[in-house]
Motif scaffolding. Structure first.
Motif: not given
Length: 242
Positions: A78, A82, A155-156, A159
Motif C-alpha cells: 500500500y 501510494s 494502492p488498495w 494491498a
C-alpha cells in the motif's frame, strides 16, 4: 476463377488488448506473494515443530505468522503503490501544465519520440499532430511517461492482492503440519511446501519467460534450506529448554 483471399490466422497464443502488461504484473505479484507466504510460514512452523510437538503451539505460531506476514505485505504494498500513484499524478499535472503553456514545443517533443522509435520525421510529425488533436494528455502520458491516465495504479488493490496471495500461500504449510499425526507432520509439511514451491516457481518463470527448470529447482532448494535451518534452530532451543 478467382481465389478468395483469406485473412491471416489470428495469433491464438499471443494475447492482445489494453492493460495486458498491468494484468501480468498483478499476476506475477500474486504468485510472488504466495511464494513468500509458503516459504516464510513454512520456516516458522517447522522451527516451532523442532522445539515442541504441541499441536496448539504450532498452530498458534502458524496463524500468527500468516496474519503478521499478510498484514506486513499488504501494508508495504500500500505504501509503495501510494507513492507511485502520487508520483504519476504529479507527472500528469506537470504534463497538463506544459501542454497548456507550450503546446507547440510539446507537439515537437512528441514527434521526436516517434522519430526515435523509427518513424520518418514527416510521418512522426503527422502522428504527433493527429494524436494531439485527439487527446494530447493521453498521447504524451503514454508515449513520454508510460502512464495510462485512466488506469493509474491502485494502492488498495495492490494491498488486497498481496494480503490474499500471502495468506493463501501461508495456509499451505500451516494445514500440512497441523492435520497429520505427529510422526508424519514434518514429512507432510515438507512435501506440501515443495509442491507449492514447484508451482509458484514454474508460474513465475513462465510469466517472466525464464528457464523453468532452473527457477523451480532454485525455489525448492531455498525453501528446503529455510526449513532445515529453522528446524535446527527450533530443535536446539527445544533441547536447551528441556
Amino acid at each position: 476463377m478467382t481465389e478468395v483471399e483469406q485473412a491471416p490466422p489470428a495469433h491464438v497464443h499471443e494475447p492482445h488488448g489494453d492493460g495486458l502488461g498491468s494484468r501480468l504484473n498483478w499476476l506475477r505479484a500474486g504468485v510472488l506473494g504466495a511464494n513468500d507466504g509458503i516459504m516464510s510460514v513454512a520456516g516458522l512452523v517447522v522451527g516451532v515443530a523442532g522445539a515442541t510437538s504441541d499441536r496448539i503451539a504450532i498452530l498458534m505460531a502458524g496463524i500468527a505468522g500468516l496474519v503478521a506476514g499478510a498484514l506486513s505485505m499488504a501494508g508495504g504494498e500500500y505504501v509503495s503503490v501510494s507513492t507511485q500513484r502520487d508520483t504519476e499524478r504529479a507527472m500528469l499535472r506537470l504534463e497538463k501544465h506544459e501542454l497548456k503553456t507550450m503546446p507547440e514545443a510539446e507537439e515537437r517533443e512528441l514527434a521526436e519520440i516517434y522519430e526515435r522509435k523509427g518513424l520518418s520525421p514527416q510521418l512522426a510529425a503527422e502522428v504527433a499532430r493527429e494524436l494531439t488533436v485527439k487527446d494530447a494528455l493521453r498521447a504524451h502520458a503514454e508515449a513520454e511517461l508510460g502512464i495510462d491516465p485512466d488506469d493509474l495504479t491502485s494502492p488498495w488493490q495492490a494491498a488486497g492482492a498481496s494480503f490474499v496471495s500471502f495468506a493463501i500461500g501461508a495456509a499451505l504449510p500451516v494445514l500440512a503440519i497441523i492435520l497429520p499425526p505427529e510422526p508424519w507432520r514434518l514429512w507432510s509439511c515438507g512435501l506440501s511446501v515443495a509442491a507449492g514451491l514447484v508451482l509458484t516457481g514454474f508460474v513465475s518463470a513462465r510469466l517472466g519467460n525464464a528457464g523453468r527448470g532452473r527457477a523451480v529447482l532454485r525455489n525448492v532448494a531455498v525453501g528446503a534450506l529455510t526449513m532445515l535451518l529453522t528446524y535446527s534452530v527450533g530443535a536446539l532451543f527445544g533441547t536447551t529448554l528441556h
